[in-house]
Design a protein around this motif. Structure first.
Motif, PDB file in Angstrom:
ATOM      1  N   HIS A  84      98.534 -65.227 -54.204  1.00 12.80           N
ATOM      2  CA  HIS A  84     100.726 -65.816 -53.791  1.00 12.80           C
ATOM      3  C   HIS A  84     101.427 -65.434 -52.213  1.00 12.80           C
ATOM      4  CE1 HIS A  84     104.462 -67.212 -54.719  1.00 12.80           C
ATOM      5  NE2 HIS A  84     103.643 -68.008 -54.917  1.00 12.80           N
ATOM      6  N   ASP A  85     101.230 -63.981 -52.727  1.00 12.72           N
ATOM      7  CA  ASP A  85     101.918 -63.428 -51.850  1.00 12.72           C
ATOM      8  C   ASP A  85     101.808 -63.311 -50.377  1.00 12.72           C
ATOM      9  OD1 ASP A  85     103.875 -62.801 -53.065  1.00 12.72           O
ATOM     10  OD2 ASP A  85     103.085 -60.689 -53.895  1.00 12.72           O
ATOM     11  N   LEU A  86     100.573 -62.927 -50.256  1.00 16.07           N
ATOM     12  CA  LEU A  86      99.796 -63.366 -49.523  1.00 16.07           C
ATOM     13  C   LEU A  86      99.707 -65.485 -48.211  1.00 16.07           C
ATOM     14  CD1 LEU A  86      97.769 -62.804 -47.102  1.00 16.07           C
ATOM     15  CD2 LEU A  86      96.048 -63.458 -48.349  1.00 16.07           C
ATOM     16  N   ALA A  87     100.115 -65.385 -48.974  1.00 14.95           N
ATOM     17  CA  ALA A  87      99.518 -67.152 -48.922  1.00 14.95           C
ATOM     18  C   ALA A  87     100.967 -67.544 -48.380  1.00 14.95           C
ATOM     19  CB  ALA A  87      99.912 -67.862 -49.956  1.00 14.95           C
ATOM     20  N   VAL A  88     102.012 -67.204 -49.152  1.00 12.73           N
ATOM     21  CA  VAL A  88     103.753 -67.175 -48.364  1.00 12.73           C
ATOM     22  C   VAL A  88     103.466 -66.255 -47.081  1.00 12.73           C
ATOM     23  CG1 VAL A  88     105.762 -65.830 -48.783  1.00 12.73           C
ATOM     24  CG2 VAL A  88     104.810 -66.981 -50.870  1.00 12.73           C
ATOM     25  N   LYS A  89     103.411 -64.832 -47.290  1.00  8.85           N
ATOM     26  CA  LYS A  89     103.130 -63.938 -45.794  1.00  8.85           C
ATOM     27  C   LYS A  89     102.129 -64.966 -44.528  1.00  8.85           C
ATOM     28  CE  LYS A  89     104.903 -59.873 -47.847  1.00  8.85           C
ATOM     29  NZ  LYS A  89     103.521 -58.188 -47.657  1.00  8.85           N
ATOM     30  N   MET A  90     101.515 -65.757 -43.978  1.00 10.39           N
ATOM     31  CA  MET A  90     100.775 -65.955 -44.174  1.00 10.39           C
ATOM     32  C   MET A  90     101.172 -67.134 -42.910  1.00 10.39           C
ATOM     33  SD  MET A  90      97.415 -64.173 -43.606  1.00 10.39           S
ATOM     34  CE  MET A  90      96.465 -65.299 -42.028  1.00 10.39           C
ATOM     35  N   ALA A  91     101.431 -68.391 -44.295  1.00 11.46           N
ATOM     36  CA  ALA A  91     102.246 -69.635 -43.252  1.00 11.46           C
ATOM     37  C   ALA A  91     103.512 -68.814 -42.755  1.00 11.46           C
ATOM     38  CB  ALA A  91     103.025 -69.727 -45.226  1.00 11.46           C
ATOM     39  N   ALA A  92     104.127 -68.026 -43.180  1.00  9.45           N
ATOM     40  CA  ALA A  92     105.131 -67.693 -42.446  1.00  9.45           C
ATOM     41  C   ALA A  92     105.268 -66.958 -40.863  1.00  9.45           C
ATOM     42  CB  ALA A  92     106.314 -66.970 -43.014  1.00  9.45           C
ATOM     43  N   VAL A  93     103.552 -66.463 -40.154  1.00  9.28           N
ATOM     44  CA  VAL A  93     103.025 -65.839 -39.311  1.00  9.28           C
ATOM     45  C   VAL A  93     103.934 -67.065 -37.990  1.00  9.28           C
ATOM     46  CG1 VAL A  93     101.138 -65.913 -37.768  1.00  9.28           C
ATOM     47  CG2 VAL A  93     101.059 -65.502 -40.129  1.00  9.28           C
ATOM     48  N   PRO A  94     104.496 -65.978 -37.217  1.00 11.33           N
ATOM     49  CA  PRO A  94     105.175 -66.322 -36.581  1.00 11.33           C
ATOM     50  C   PRO A  94     104.108 -67.533 -35.164  1.00 11.33           C
ATOM     51  CG  PRO A  94     105.843 -64.328 -36.396  1.00 11.33           C
ATOM     52  CD  PRO A  94     104.110 -64.950 -37.403  1.00 11.33           C
ATOM     53  N   GLY A  95     105.175 -68.816 -34.879  1.00 13.56           N
ATOM     54  CA  GLY A  95     103.424 -69.286 -33.968  1.00 13.56           C
ATOM     55  C   GLY A  95     102.590 -70.304 -34.327  1.00 13.56           C
ATOM     56  N   GLY A  96     103.202 -70.781 -35.798  1.00 17.62           N
ATOM     57  CA  GLY A  96     102.804 -71.652 -36.898  1.00 17.62           C
ATOM     58  C   GLY A  96     101.014 -71.854 -36.664  1.00 17.62           C
ATOM     59  N   ALA A  97     101.086 -73.124 -36.436  1.00 16.53           N
ATOM     60  CA  ALA A  97      99.201 -73.056 -36.548  1.00 16.53           C
ATOM     61  C   ALA A  97      98.244 -72.116 -35.444  1.00 16.53           C
ATOM     62  CB  ALA A  97      98.568 -74.667 -36.234  1.00 16.53           C
ATOM     63  N   VAL A  98      99.112 -71.825 -34.195  1.00 13.49           N
ATOM     64  CA  VAL A  98      98.548 -71.008 -33.370  1.00 13.49           C
ATOM     65  C   VAL A  98      98.163 -69.945 -33.867  1.00 13.49           C
ATOM     66  CG1 VAL A  98      98.631 -70.091 -31.103  1.00 13.49           C
ATOM     67  CG2 VAL A  98      99.496 -72.684 -31.564  1.00 13.49           C
ATOM     68  N   GLY A  99      99.607 -69.566 -34.357  1.00 17.64           N
ATOM     69  CA  GLY A  99      99.575 -68.063 -35.044  1.00 17.64           C
ATOM     70  C   GLY A  99      98.542 -67.334 -35.741  1.00 17.64           C
ATOM     71  N   PHE A 100      98.507 -68.335 -36.819  1.00 15.12           N
ATOM     72  CA  PHE A 100      97.607 -68.082 -37.617  1.00 15.12           C
ATOM     73  C   PHE A 100      96.340 -68.704 -37.837  1.00 15.12           C
ATOM     74  CE2 PHE A 100      95.645 -70.302 -40.835  1.00 15.12           C
ATOM     75  CZ  PHE A 100      95.992 -69.568 -42.199  1.00 15.12           C
ATOM     76  N   MET A 101      96.221 -69.423 -36.432  1.00  9.12           N
ATOM     77  CA  MET A 101      94.797 -69.444 -35.761  1.00  9.12           C
ATOM     78  C   MET A 101      93.673 -67.806 -35.402  1.00  9.12           C
ATOM     79  SD  MET A 101      91.847 -71.331 -35.915  1.00  9.12           S
ATOM     80  CE  MET A 101      92.548 -72.874 -36.193  1.00  9.12           C
ATOM     81  N   LEU A 102      95.013 -67.628 -34.174  1.00 10.52           N
ATOM     82  CA  LEU A 102      95.124 -66.133 -33.655  1.00 10.52           C
ATOM     83  C   LEU A 102      94.474 -65.167 -34.960  1.00 10.52           C
ATOM     84  CD1 LEU A 102      96.901 -66.882 -30.450  1.00 10.52           C
ATOM     85  CD2 LEU A 102      94.565 -66.718 -30.853  1.00 10.52           C
ATOM     86  N   ILE A 103      95.459 -65.242 -35.679  1.00  9.96           N
ATOM     87  CA  ILE A 103      95.117 -63.490 -36.590  1.00  9.96           C
ATOM     88  C   ILE A 103      94.217 -63.905 -37.842  1.00  9.96           C
ATOM     89  CG2 ILE A 103      95.766 -62.584 -39.002  1.00  9.96           C
ATOM     90  CD1 ILE A 103      98.896 -63.622 -37.493  1.00  9.96           C
ATOM     91  N   SER A 104      93.830 -65.459 -37.863  1.00 11.42           N
ATOM     92  CA  SER A 104      92.342 -65.647 -38.539  1.00 11.42           C
ATOM     93  C   SER A 104      91.229 -64.710 -37.778  1.00 11.42           C
ATOM     94  CB  SER A 104      92.592 -66.992 -38.950  1.00 11.42           C
ATOM     95  OG  SER A 104      93.022 -68.068 -39.924  1.00 11.42           O
ATOM     96  N   ILE A 105      90.984 -64.965 -36.384  1.00  7.99           N
ATOM     97  CA  ILE A 105      89.654 -65.134 -35.816  1.00  7.99           C
ATOM     98  C   ILE A 105      90.100 -63.447 -35.810  1.00  7.99           C
ATOM     99  CG2 ILE A 105      89.490 -64.907 -33.176  1.00  7.99           C
ATOM    100  CD1 ILE A 105      90.283 -67.965 -33.226  1.00  7.99           C
ATOM    101  N   VAL A 106      91.247 -62.706 -35.968  1.00  7.81           N
ATOM    102  CA  VAL A 106      90.790 -61.024 -35.665  1.00  7.81           C
ATOM    103  C   VAL A 106      90.799 -60.553 -37.196  1.00  7.81           C
ATOM    104  CG1 VAL A 106      92.179 -59.429 -35.585  1.00  7.81           C
ATOM    105  CG2 VAL A 106      92.593 -61.386 -33.839  1.00  7.81           C
ATOM    106  N   ALA A 107      91.220 -60.873 -37.866  1.00  7.80           N
ATOM    107  CA  ALA A 107      91.223 -61.109 -39.503  1.00  7.80           C
ATOM    108  C   ALA A 107      89.276 -60.992 -39.716  1.00  7.80           C
ATOM    109  CB  ALA A 107      91.317 -61.642 -40.090  1.00  7.80           C
ATOM    110  N   PHE A 108      88.893 -62.099 -39.586  1.00 10.35           N
ATOM    111  CA  PHE A 108      87.343 -62.207 -39.759  1.00 10.35           C
ATOM    112  C   PHE A 108      86.298 -62.064 -38.941  1.00 10.35           C
ATOM    113  CE2 PHE A 108      89.197 -65.933 -42.306  1.00 10.35           C
ATOM    114  CZ  PHE A 108      88.505 -65.897 -43.466  1.00 10.35           C
ATOM    115  N   ILE A 109      85.951 -61.436 -37.456  1.00 13.61           N
ATOM    116  CA  ILE A 109      85.887 -60.613 -36.912  1.00 13.61           C
ATOM    117  C   ILE A 109      85.613 -59.438 -37.609  1.00 13.61           C
ATOM    118  CG2 ILE A 109      85.902 -59.175 -34.673  1.00 13.61           C
ATOM    119  CD1 ILE A 109      86.945 -61.844 -33.545  1.00 13.61           C
ATOM    120  N   VAL A 110      87.160 -58.388 -37.985  1.00 16.97           N
ATOM    121  CA  VAL A 110      87.058 -57.049 -38.477  1.00 16.97           C
ATOM    122  C   VAL A 110      85.963 -57.155 -39.884  1.00 16.97           C
ATOM    123  CG1 VAL A 110      88.522 -55.427 -39.806  1.00 16.97           C
ATOM    124  CG2 VAL A 110      89.078 -56.349 -37.785  1.00 16.97           C
TER     125      VAL A 110
END
Length: 614
Positions: free
Chosen positions: A492-518
């Motif tokens: 739940h806490d992760l969902a709240v923090k990820m939903a508040a990522v700066p840049g909205g959908a663009v920021g979330f997509m970029l973070i997701s790319i980095v996270a899944f590469i790692v």
């Protein structure tokens, strides 16, 4: 399997135990194929569906998963991160091998009694169609654990007693530390998760402990230390994670991949592409890319894909002047490129944990892979012009192209039959894999005679059970770990923090790319998907990202990590298959991975590439 040279009692016991599990697992694989195929024929041909076929297939599926898990323990073939282990000397490597077996034994020892409790709980369940007790199915879990436990004990007999003593001391110290620090760790709340799922889990993975058992040990240690949850709940969650019926497609497609390689279907496809494109500049590189696109649609396994293509193409590519480093770099990049080609096992896993339509995933997965193949094709052509000693090859006569096409036509039809049958709703992913198996067997026996040898059937079935068991157990372990993280409130806490990522959908997509590469480079693909898919996909949906589009992006990002040195496991698999030293491609591969990353970013921000044909 060859008998050990020593006749010591432990060698004999290990030999007979392994042979018994191999025969039993092979029999279950054959039974699954027979049941699924009979169900298809009864429904589609005679219009008289067998109402109990899915139920029996589900029961045998858990037995296959647990027997395969035990077999993978016996063979030492559970997925591991060995990068750090290989950096140290031989003495430390032997110690790490002992730790891998000892940690596996430790979890199995913890799980034996909880699995028996879970078996007792299932006695009150009755299957609706067959009317059988739930113990018939649930017995597979303690049975598999007991076989794996005995196998670990027999394996440890061969290890140095000093290494054993050191491992026992370390694991005892960790257990004592958890016991003594339990009040403090419990008081820490969610901060204690860092101790178990970053510290303990990270240390285990980097030390070469099989990833599935590292997950399981970290989860068990957290629950025993910080909660009052019985471990029987963990066993139940593992059962639930492994038992999604759509995952039955995993062993079926693994077996299909074995057959495609063994019957010669992959070889004739590659020979046709070589005759068609081999004469052009970078032609054999194009052939490799095209072959990976075709073969990926059949086997669903990256290792099987590379094993089917590289031995056929690499000798000719070397004759034409390509360096070993270039070969393995292109092979690894093509493996990352084709992650979304259906019926990828990762697509099946992501459908099972997120509920996304598998037909939609199969439809969406083709175009992103083609886009990345085109990008790699440009790089391959540029690199071919820089390779010294590249030879000029004459165009193959039309008669040769026509002949190789006619020979390859039955093989070329198979991936299109598989995809169209699922997309059009003719068969489920599980059923179409069984149809593919029957097709490959008929083609091997009647069309490509001599390709399929009966003596190769048992090793194929055993390999299918072992690989499937390793995959399915890691799904179960990741499911249990994901449940523990959810119960702690972390999700739940992760969902709240990820939903508040700066840049909205663009920021979330970029973070997701980095996270899944790692995550792809450290955890391998399927556990990363099972752990984080249920957490991140709802957030993507809230931000207006199409779930199928998001699936394509995270799968390709994960594939980049999976094939990226120095951590990516599949990069080393590519080196082994191509018989190329790992260091040969370390410098050259980054150009290919770099353009794949550019292509991935384009796919991420042009959703039509993923969902344009839905």
């Amino acid at each position: 399997m060859q008998a050990p040279t020593s006749q010591a009692p432990e060698f004999v016991a290990e030999l007979w135990l392994r042979r018994g599990v191999e025969l039993l697992a092979a029999g279950v694989v054959l039974a699954e194929v027979g049941i699924l195929l009979s169900g298809i024929v009864a429904r589609a041909v005679f219009n008289r569906p067998i109402i109990w076929s899915d139920e029996l297939a589900s029961i045998l599926f858990l037995w296959l998963a647990m027997l395969g898990c035990a077999l993978a323990v016996q063979r030492g073939s559970h997925m591991r991160l060995t990068f750090f282990v290989f950096m140290v000397g031989p003495r430390a490597q032997r110690w790490a091998e002992t730790l891998a077996v000892g940690a596996t034994l430790a979890f199995l020892g913890l799980a034996l009694h909880p699995s028996y409790e879970y078996l007792q709980d299932q006695a009150f369940v009755e299957t609706p169609a067959l009317g059988w007790s739930g113990t018939v199915r649930a017995l597979a879990i303690p049975f598999g654990f007991v076989i794996a436990f005995a196998s670990c004990l027999l394996r440890l007999v061969h290890h140095d007693w000093r290494d054993l003593a050191g491992i026992i001391a370390i694991m005892g110290a960790v257990a004592a530390g958890c016991y003594l620090a339990a009040p403090s760790l419990t008081a820490m709340g969610q901060s204690a998760l860092l101790v178990f799922f970053i510290g303990l889990l990270g240390a285990a993975v980097m030390s070469g402990v099989p990833i599935a058992f590292a997950f399981s040990l970290a989860t068990a240690a957290y629950l025993l230390t910080c909660t009052s949850t019985p471990l029987a709940v963990v066993v139940g969650r593992m059962d639930e994670g492994m038992s999604t019926l759509i995952l039955l497609a995993v062993p079926m497609f693994v077996l299909l991949g074995q057959l495609v390689h063994g019957t010669g279907l992959a070889r004739v496809m590659v020979e046709f592409l070589a005759a068609l494109l081999g004469h052009v500049r970078a032609g054999m590189s194009y052939v490799l890319l095209g072959a990976m696109l075709l073969v990926s649609g059949i086997s669903g396994s990256k290792t099987a894909d590379m094993a089917a293509v590289a031995p056929v193409l690499f000798p000719e590519m070397r004759k034409r002047g390509m360096k070993d480093g270039e070969l393995v770099s292109l092979l690894a990049a093509s493996g990352a490129m084709s992650e979304t080609i259906p019926p990828s096992i990762v697509l099946i896993a992501i459908a099972s944990v997120t509920g996304i339509s598998i037909a939609a995933l199969f439809t969406a997965g083709i175009l992103p892979a083609i886009v990345l193949a085109v990008v790699l094709g440009f790089v391959a052509r540029w690199r071919a012009g820089r390779e010294e000693g590249a030879s000029v090859v004459k165009r193959a006569p039309f008669s040769v192209v026509r002949k190789t096409f006619m020979v390859a036509l039955p093989a070329l039809l198979l991936p299109f039959v598989i995809r169209s049958a699922v997309v059009e709703g003719v068969a489920t992913a599980t059923e179409v894999s069984t149809i593919g198996i029957a097709y490959a067997v008929v083609a091997g026996l009647l069309i490509y005679r001599g390709g399929l040898r009966w003596k190769a059937v048992l090793p194929m079935l055993v390999q299918t059970a072992s690989l499937s068991g390793a995959i399915l157990f890691i799904v179960g372990a990741a499911s249990a770990m994901g449940w523990a993280l959810t119960q702690s409130g972390f999700s739940h806490d992760l969902a709240v923090k990820m939903a508040a990522v700066p840049g909205g959908a663009v920021g979330f997509m970029l973070i997701s790319i980095v996270a899944f590469i790692v995550l792809g480079s450290v955890l391998e693909g399927i556990p990363a998907i099972v752990l984080f898919g249920p957490l991140l996909f709802p957030i993507a949906h809230q931000l207006g990202i199409h779930e199928v589009h998001y699936a394509m992006v995270v799968i390709l990002a994960m594939g980049l990590g999976l094939f990226a040195p120095p951590f990516g496991l599949c990069y080393y698999a590519a080196c082994i298959i191509g018989q190329v030293p790992a260091e040969a491609g370390m410098k050259r591969i980054w150009l290919y991975l770099g353009v794949l990353l550019i292509g991935l970013i384009a796919i991420a921000f042009i959703p039509w590439i993923s969902i344009g044909f839905l």
